[in-house]
Design a protein around this motif. Structure first.
Motif, PDB file in Angstrom:
ATOM      1  N   SER A  82       7.151   4.879   1.351  1.00 54.63           N
ATOM      2  CA  SER A  82       7.693   4.202   0.176  1.00 54.63           C
ATOM      3  C   SER A  82       7.569   2.687   0.316  1.00 54.63           C
ATOM      4  N   LEU A  83       7.855   2.160   1.527  1.00 48.77           N
ATOM      5  CA  LEU A  83       7.720   0.716   1.741  1.00 48.77           C
ATOM      6  C   LEU A  83       6.274   0.264   1.566  1.00 48.77           C
ATOM      7  N   ALA A  84       5.329   1.077   2.086  1.00 47.61           N
ATOM      8  CA  ALA A  84       3.916   0.724   1.931  1.00 47.61           C
ATOM      9  C   ALA A  84       3.518   0.736   0.457  1.00 47.61           C
ATOM     10  N   GLN A  85       3.997   1.715  -0.291  1.00 44.98           N
ATOM     11  CA  GLN A  85       3.697   1.767  -1.718  1.00 44.98           C
ATOM     12  C   GLN A  85       4.334   0.589  -2.447  1.00 44.98           C
ATOM     13  N   ASN A  86       5.564   0.241  -2.050  1.00 43.81           N
ATOM     14  CA  ASN A  86       6.228  -0.902  -2.684  1.00 43.81           C
ATOM     15  C   ASN A  86       5.466  -2.192  -2.434  1.00 43.81           C
ATOM     16  N   ALA A  87       4.930  -2.335  -1.214  1.00 46.13           N
ATOM     17  CA  ALA A  87       4.156  -3.547  -0.909  1.00 46.13           C
ATOM     18  C   ALA A  87       2.912  -3.627  -1.784  1.00 46.13           C
ATOM     19  N   THR A  88       2.264  -2.486  -1.987  1.00 42.69           N
ATOM     20  CA  THR A  88       1.070  -2.459  -2.839  1.00 42.69           C
ATOM     21  C   THR A  88       1.424  -2.796  -4.278  1.00 42.69           C
ATOM     22  N   VAL A  89       2.516  -2.174  -4.766  1.00 45.47           N
ATOM     23  CA  VAL A  89       2.948  -2.452  -6.134  1.00 45.47           C
ATOM     24  C   VAL A  89       3.349  -3.911  -6.289  1.00 45.47           C
ATOM     25  N   ARG A  90       3.973  -4.478  -5.273  1.00 51.24           N
ATOM     26  CA  ARG A  90       4.391  -5.880  -5.346  1.00 51.24           C
ATOM     27  C   ARG A  90       3.185  -6.803  -5.448  1.00 51.24           C
ATOM     28  N   ILE A  91       2.137  -6.511  -4.667  1.00 51.18           N
ATOM     29  CA  ILE A  91       0.930  -7.324  -4.725  1.00 51.18           C
ATOM     30  C   ILE A  91       0.302  -7.265  -6.111  1.00 51.18           C
TER      31      ILE A  91
ATOM     32  N   ASP B  47      -1.121   2.623   8.285  1.00 49.85           N
ATOM     33  CA  ASP B  47      -1.687   2.790   6.952  1.00 49.85           C
ATOM     34  C   ASP B  47      -1.290   4.157   6.391  1.00 49.85           C
ATOM     35  N   SER B  48      -1.670   4.406   5.146  1.00 53.00           N
ATOM     36  CA  SER B  48      -1.246   5.626   4.456  1.00 53.00           C
ATOM     37  C   SER B  48      -1.787   6.878   5.146  1.00 53.00           C
ATOM     38  N   HIS B  49      -3.017   6.808   5.679  1.00 51.57           N
ATOM     39  CA  HIS B  49      -3.593   7.974   6.353  1.00 51.57           C
ATOM     40  C   HIS B  49      -2.811   8.300   7.627  1.00 51.57           C
ATOM     41  N   GLN B  50      -2.448   7.291   8.384  1.00 56.04           N
ATOM     42  CA  GLN B  50      -1.678   7.519   9.614  1.00 56.04           C
ATOM     43  C   GLN B  50      -0.288   8.058   9.293  1.00 56.04           C
ATOM     44  N   LEU B  51       0.326   7.542   8.236  1.00 56.29           N
ATOM     45  CA  LEU B  51       1.642   8.046   7.844  1.00 56.29           C
ATOM     46  C   LEU B  51       1.557   9.490   7.363  1.00 56.29           C
ATOM     47  N   GLN B  52       0.472   9.824   6.676  1.00 53.52           N
ATOM     48  CA  GLN B  52       0.280  11.217   6.252  1.00 53.52           C
ATOM     49  C   GLN B  52       0.133  12.132   7.455  1.00 53.52           C
ATOM     50  N   GLN B  53      -0.629  11.688   8.465  1.00 60.83           N
ATOM     51  CA  GLN B  53      -0.774  12.484   9.678  1.00 60.83           C
ATOM     52  C   GLN B  53       0.572  12.672  10.366  1.00 60.83           C
ATOM     53  N   ALA B  54       1.384  11.615  10.412  1.00 58.35           N
ATOM     54  CA  ALA B  54       2.704  11.720  11.029  1.00 58.35           C
ATOM     55  C   ALA B  54       3.578  12.715  10.277  1.00 58.35           C
ATOM     56  N   LEU B  55       3.524  12.683   8.950  1.00 52.07           N
ATOM     57  CA  LEU B  55       4.327  13.601   8.158  1.00 52.07           C
ATOM     58  C   LEU B  55       3.868  15.043   8.365  1.00 52.07           C
TER      59      LEU B  55
ATOM     60  N   VAL C 261       5.976   5.936  14.119  1.00 47.06           N
ATOM     61  CA  VAL C 261       6.357   5.543  12.766  1.00 47.06           C
ATOM     62  C   VAL C 261       7.263   4.320  12.784  1.00 47.06           C
ATOM     63  N   LEU C 262       8.182   4.284  13.761  1.00 43.64           N
ATOM     64  CA  LEU C 262       9.162   3.195  13.815  1.00 43.64           C
ATOM     65  C   LEU C 262       8.736   2.047  14.715  1.00 43.64           C
ATOM     66  N   SER C 263       7.468   2.007  15.096  1.00 46.10           N
ATOM     67  CA  SER C 263       6.997   0.950  16.003  1.00 46.10           C
ATOM     68  C   SER C 263       6.894  -0.406  15.327  1.00 46.10           C
ATOM     69  N   GLY C 264       6.886  -0.430  13.996  1.00 48.03           N
ATOM     70  CA  GLY C 264       6.746  -1.694  13.278  1.00 48.03           C
ATOM     71  C   GLY C 264       5.333  -2.232  13.240  1.00 48.03           C
ATOM     72  N   LYS C 265       4.344  -1.394  13.548  1.00 41.69           N
ATOM     73  CA  LYS C 265       2.951  -1.848  13.565  1.00 41.69           C
ATOM     74  C   LYS C 265       2.279  -1.733  12.204  1.00 41.69           C
ATOM     75  N   GLY C 266       3.014  -1.268  11.212  1.00 40.66           N
ATOM     76  CA  GLY C 266       2.443  -1.187   9.878  1.00 40.66           C
ATOM     77  C   GLY C 266       1.329  -0.161   9.756  1.00 40.66           C
TER      78      GLY C 266
END
Length: 324
Positions: free
Chosen positions: A257-266, A172-180, A165-170
């Protein structure tokens, strides 16, 4: 199922595996009788030895007086241990230890791993396996060691999730869901281990009080005290892992949250880029009678140019402000 064990050259032997004992040998020869999801006939066989086998409902009682008590010379101690159900589900279920001078009887309705590994390693425990009390302490030693293994496995799993999660590789939402989901599973495991340690500590405290009247009490009391210290150390480790679980959950949710913010920003930027052209198109779409630009030969190209220029100007301002 009913498993009966006697001391062997190495560890414990099941009665039917001992050549000197016939297949129909009496349970009275066993030092340890393990009842796993017992049938009525198996419960009756153990009851014939003068041992009352508690039901699953009795074992699930949460009152301490129902989990730790002495009845007709037998110490009955019920703990909650992590294990596997017949359908493969991971649960924390009750296990009862009925300890008498002649034998130890365990009753369980799920399969903690320690009950499978202990017979082969019974003679390697600090207490040995030459009496029911020693088998009890040896089995508890195996169970405590299993809880330590589970905590270490949970720690390694949390290390992997945190690194990913903290690797900084960005991710995606599916991978973050699996991590959670993985963090949640490890949190559940740590919770089951902490519950097991709590009930084991209570059972050992109860057993320690009965050692004073035992012939082997003086020899076994230091072993019980050592196991109490091990449980205390593991409880501290469990608290540490619980904090790590919370940290991993917070970090994963933060990344989501950061990924969602990036999407909302776009989406917001795209909407902002189209606002000026939309306004220009709206102005020239009004149906007023006197609009001189409608009669201009270059009016249409001019309107298109204004719309493109306004969109480019908005993009340049956003870029200058580092909003993109």
């Amino acid at each position: 199922m009913l498993y009966a064990f006697i001391p062997g050259p190495r560890g414990l032997l099941r009665l039917e595996q001992e050549t000197s004992i016939s297949p129909g040998a009496e349970l009275a020869k066993a030092l340890w009788i393990d009842l796993y999801r017992p049938l009525d006939s198996q419960i009756a066989a153990v009851s014939a030895l003068g041992i009352e086998v508690p039901t699953l409902a009795d074992m699930e009682e949460i009152e301490i007086s129902n989990r730790l008590y002495r009845e007709e010379g037998a110490d009955v101690m019920t703990v909650v241990l992590p294990g596997i159900t017949p359908d493969g589900a991971q649960i924390a279920g009750p296990v009862s230890f009925i300890l008498t001078e002649q034998r130890l009887v365990t009753v369980r309705h799920h399969a903690p791993r320690s009950f499978e590994t202990f017979p082969e390693r019974a003679d390697r425990s600090a207490a040995g396996c030459k009496s029911s009390e020693r088998i009890f302490l040896g089995l508890l030693e195996e169970i405590i060691a299993r809880q330590a293994d589970l905590l270490e496995a949970a720690g390694r799993a949390l290390d992997k999730v945190s690194a990913r999660v903290l690797s900084g590789k960005g991710l995606d939402s599916h991978q973050l869901q699996q991590a959670l989901e993985e963090v949640g599973r490890q949190g559940e495991l740590v919770g089951r281990v902490k519950l097991a340690l709590l009930t084991l500590e209570r059972a050992l405290s109860f057993f320690d009080q009965t050692l004073a009247a035992s012939a082997q009490g003086k020899e076994l009391k230091p072993i019980a005290k050592s196991q109490m210290r091990d449980i205390g150390s593991l409880a501290v480790h469990g608290d540490f892992l619980s904090n790590r679980v919370q940290l991993s959950v917070d970090a994963t949710l933060g990344m989501i949250s950061l990924a969602q913010n990036a999407t909302v920003r776009i989406v917001s930027v795209v909407a902002a880029l189209f606002m000026p052209p939309t306004m220009i198109a709206s102005v020239y779409g009004m149906n007023f009678r006197f609009m001189p630009e409608l009669d201009w030969h270059w009016g249409y190209p001019m309107a298109l140019g204004l719309m493109v220029a306004s969109a480019v100007g908005t993009w340049a301002v956003f870029k200058w402000k580092n909003w993109l």
